[in-house]
Scaffold this motif. Sequence first.
Motif, mmCIF file in Angstrom:
data_model
loop_
_atom_site.group_PDB
_atom_site.id
_atom_site.type_symbol
_atom_site.label_atom_id
_atom_site.label_comp_id
_atom_site.label_asym_id
_atom_site.label_seq_id
_atom_site.Cartn_x
_atom_site.Cartn_y
_atom_site.Cartn_z
ATOM 1 N N GLU A 41 30.375 -17.239 -19.936
ATOM 2 C CA GLU A 41 29.495 -16.092 -20.149
ATOM 3 C C GLU A 41 28.229 -16.211 -19.301
ATOM 4 O O GLU A 41 27.767 -15.232 -18.697
ATOM 5 N N HIS A 42 27.684 -17.425 -19.224
ATOM 6 C CA HIS A 42 26.477 -17.640 -18.430
ATOM 7 C C HIS A 42 26.772 -17.458 -16.938
ATOM 8 O O HIS A 42 25.985 -16.828 -16.196
ATOM 9 N N ALA A 43 27.898 -18.008 -16.470
ATOM 10 C CA ALA A 43 28.247 -17.903 -15.054
ATOM 11 C C ALA A 43 28.438 -16.457 -14.638
ATOM 12 O O ALA A 43 28.009 -16.041 -13.546
ATOM 13 N N ILE A 44 29.069 -15.668 -15.492
ATOM 14 C CA ILE A 44 29.276 -14.256 -15.175
ATOM 15 C C ILE A 44 27.955 -13.517 -15.137
ATOM 16 O O ILE A 44 27.692 -12.703 -14.241
ATOM 17 N N ALA A 45 27.090 -13.801 -16.120
ATOM 18 C CA ALA A 45 25.797 -13.113 -16.167
ATOM 19 C C ALA A 45 24.948 -13.433 -14.936
ATOM 20 O O ALA A 45 24.226 -12.569 -14.417
ATOM 21 N N VAL A 46 25.038 -14.678 -14.447
ATOM 22 C CA VAL A 46 24.205 -15.088 -13.316
ATOM 23 C C VAL A 46 24.776 -14.631 -11.972
ATOM 24 O O VAL A 46 24.031 -14.231 -11.057
ATOM 25 N N ASN A 47 26.110 -14.653 -11.846
ATOM 26 C CA ASN A 47 26.739 -14.453 -10.546
ATOM 27 C C ASN A 47 27.369 -13.091 -10.336
ATOM 28 O O ASN A 47 27.831 -12.792 -9.223
ATOM 29 N N ALA A 48 27.426 -12.256 -11.361
ATOM 30 C CA ALA A 48 28.048 -10.943 -11.192
ATOM 31 C C ALA A 48 27.242 -10.109 -10.205
ATOM 32 O O ALA A 48 26.002 -10.080 -10.271
ATOM 33 N N PRO A 49 27.916 -9.434 -9.274
ATOM 34 C CA PRO A 49 27.189 -8.582 -8.306
ATOM 35 C C PRO A 49 26.401 -7.487 -9.011
ATOM 36 O O PRO A 49 26.737 -7.065 -10.108
ATOM 37 N N THR A 50 25.360 -7.050 -8.374
ATOM 38 C CA THR A 50 24.527 -5.995 -8.939
ATOM 39 C C THR A 50 25.353 -4.743 -9.190
ATOM 40 O O THR A 50 26.150 -4.322 -8.341
ATOM 41 N N GLY A 51 25.175 -4.182 -10.380
ATOM 42 C CA GLY A 51 25.892 -2.966 -10.739
ATOM 43 C C GLY A 51 27.232 -3.199 -11.390
ATOM 44 O O GLY A 51 27.927 -2.243 -11.741
ATOM 45 N N THR A 52 27.622 -4.445 -11.547
ATOM 46 C CA THR A 52 28.889 -4.759 -12.225
ATOM 47 C C THR A 52 28.609 -5.435 -13.564
ATOM 48 O O THR A 52 27.561 -6.030 -13.768
ATOM 49 N N THR A 53 29.571 -5.320 -14.442
ATOM 50 C CA THR A 53 29.465 -5.930 -15.773
ATOM 51 C C THR A 53 30.663 -6.839 -15.990
ATOM 52 O O THR A 53 31.804 -6.427 -15.757
ATOM 53 N N GLY A 54 30.415 -8.043 -16.438
ATOM 54 C CA GLY A 54 31.493 -8.992 -16.709
ATOM 55 C C GLY A 54 31.561 -9.362 -18.170
ATOM 56 O O GLY A 54 30.535 -9.391 -18.865
ATOM 57 N N TYR A 55 32.757 -9.630 -18.655
ATOM 58 C CA TYR A 55 32.955 -9.989 -20.059
ATOM 59 C C TYR A 55 33.878 -11.196 -20.134
ATOM 60 O O TYR A 55 34.713 -11.431 -19.258
ATOM 61 N N VAL A 56 33.739 -11.938 -21.214
ATOM 62 C CA VAL A 56 34.696 -12.980 -21.579
ATOM 63 C C VAL A 56 35.382 -12.522 -22.852
ATOM 64 O O VAL A 56 34.738 -12.341 -23.894
ATOM 65 N N THR A 57 36.675 -12.274 -22.778
ATOM 66 C CA THR A 57 37.411 -11.824 -23.955
ATOM 67 C C THR A 57 38.712 -12.617 -24.059
ATOM 68 O O THR A 57 39.029 -13.448 -23.210
ATOM 69 N N GLY A 58 39.448 -12.393 -25.100
ATOM 70 C CA GLY A 58 40.665 -13.150 -25.379
ATOM 71 C C GLY A 58 40.725 -13.459 -26.864
ATOM 72 O O GLY A 58 39.814 -13.096 -27.629
ATOM 73 N N LEU A 59 41.769 -14.124 -27.303
ATOM 74 C CA LEU A 59 41.945 -14.381 -28.730
ATOM 75 C C LEU A 59 40.848 -15.279 -29.292
ATOM 76 O O LEU A 59 40.381 -15.070 -30.416
ATOM 77 N N ASP A 60 40.433 -16.296 -28.536
ATOM 78 C CA ASP A 60 39.382 -17.185 -29.034
ATOM 79 C C ASP A 60 38.035 -16.481 -29.161
ATOM 80 O O ASP A 60 37.404 -16.533 -30.218
ATOM 81 N N PRO A 61 37.536 -15.795 -28.116
ATOM 82 C CA PRO A 61 36.276 -15.079 -28.289
ATOM 83 C C PRO A 61 36.351 -13.989 -29.355
ATOM 84 O O PRO A 61 35.392 -13.768 -30.101
ATOM 85 N N LEU A 62 37.492 -13.310 -29.431
ATOM 86 C CA LEU A 62 37.629 -12.248 -30.429
ATOM 87 C C LEU A 62 37.685 -12.793 -31.850
ATOM 88 O O LEU A 62 37.421 -12.056 -32.804
#
Length: 600
Positions: A41-62
């Motif tokens: 979650e931290h890596a996506i928040a820091v490295n996602a290009p401007t204007g994009t949104t990243g999520y971590v999903t799956g059975l464990d996060p859900l």
Amino acid sequence: MIGHAQTGDGAFLTKDGRTEYSYAFDPRQKGFIAPNQALLEHAIAVNAPTGTTGYVTGLDPLAQTTGSSSGPGVLLETILGGLGALAVLVFVFASLLALIPLAIAVVAILTTFLVLLGVTYVADISFIVQFLVSLIGLGVAIDYSLLIVTRWREERGHGRSNHEAVLAAMDTAGRAVVFSGLTVAIGLLALVVIPVPFLRSIGFGGMLIPLVSVAVAMTLLPAILASIGPRVDWPRIRKESRASPFWTRWGRLIVRRRVVAAVSAAVILVGLAIPYVSLQIGQASSNSLATTGPAVDGLHALDAAGVPRGALTPMIVLTMSGGQTAVVQRLRGVGALFDVTATTDPADARNGTTLLLAVPQQETSNADTIDVVRQVRAALSGTPPALGVSGVGPLQLDYQAGVYGNLPYVILVIVVVTFLLLARAFRSLLLPLKAVLLNLLSLAATFGGLVLFWQWGHGSSQVFGIAPTGSITFWLPVMIFAFLFGLSMDYEVFILSRIREEYDHAGNTDAAVITGLGRTGRLVTSAALILFLAFISLASGPQTDIKVFATGLGFGILLDATVVRMLLVPALVSMFGRWNWYMPRALARVLRVPASQSGA
């Protein structure tokens, strides 16, 4: 990571090219949360290009039903359960004696943890055991202490000296506690003997709970009562010299209307047991795992992009390096698959093997959607490059074959051993047979209640805000059976031991039922309430599966302590009359107890 970059597979990209998903596989999970979830979650928040949104999903996060990363914790849950137990104990004793069972529980819990610490040096113990030791240990240890302290107080109310009261309480209530602890431990054999290390470790850890609780209740508790018991029995607002007026009246009513009571209880149990035939063993659906949070937002983004829910339960196919093409061709003939892809990342090729992903159209959560796993295995049968198939779906099938294929034999052994133990305790042939059969009926009703509440969602949405699970997670039924079979038998032992004692004294079955209920009714109700409160605390855990487990145990305990033990059991004992006390000479000789031909 396995995604478009590692495979070049366009299936990881949506048709509009605006959404991409990848798989991140964690090491072995040892807690409620996947170990790298926060890092991702931290890596996506820091490295996602401007204007994009990243999520971590799956059975464990859900599985985090509120989107939080953790539950209240073992200590807080135990404190909450302890406060509820203390409130019940204050009502029962109306004196400082309420603190003694709680103190015994603290010693029993800490002792069990010390023993478990030693076990961890020679075997792996599931993280779930810490919750079970704290909360089930709290309820069990208090229940055993409650029975002994109540009997000690009763004997003192009859004019015995403190020393004599302690001896009498240990000779009667103490004997019942020993048999109760053994029945709980025997029930947990269902987890010990099945070939699943995860459940076996829970079984070993769980067996320590009643055994240590019995040991503490049989050693430390009488020492406390013999030394400071009379001094802490202050103020003595509630007296124990007479049976409870309410429960005595209830006993008379049951004896007078025994047929009505038995039929009413049977209708309730059978009615609840009917949905049990619709029990689906599988995996809780993704809709029931979370309602809010980033993981849910990510799932909705996948839905909107047209990615099927089967992406949550991919099958991992291990193949020999160089043989991927043949395996992919075979798998693409399985119509229930959404995509089959091979990774080109060198990190996924080790020791001459590599990985493939087979993504089903539907998530493999229950019997209606698991057939794709069988189709994949059938398609790969006789294909030498394919070495094996793993994932959530294959795990379910292997688990069901390994556990539920042998479970009937395990249950049969447990039932026979429990019957023999109770036959010796009650010195009867009919009473233990009835106890075992009613316990099985009560368990069927409990599972029926789980189907209604969780699988069909008649209550889960209102109470927990969780959608219908569609199935009960494959490891839960055997765990609920193992714990509930013994725990609910506790109250059978408490009640019937006292009824047997009163019958030996007066020789009248109906009078024994009335006095037995008068003496144990408040005790059993309070003990069940304490255990129920402990399970309510456990239900505050972060995962849906933990909530299902806790509510199953809580509902089963309440159902058993009310409908079964306070209604059906005394009604049947009254109906059977002298046959309750029949013990054939052959069985009596084996069990080394006196024979009785009372029913002849």
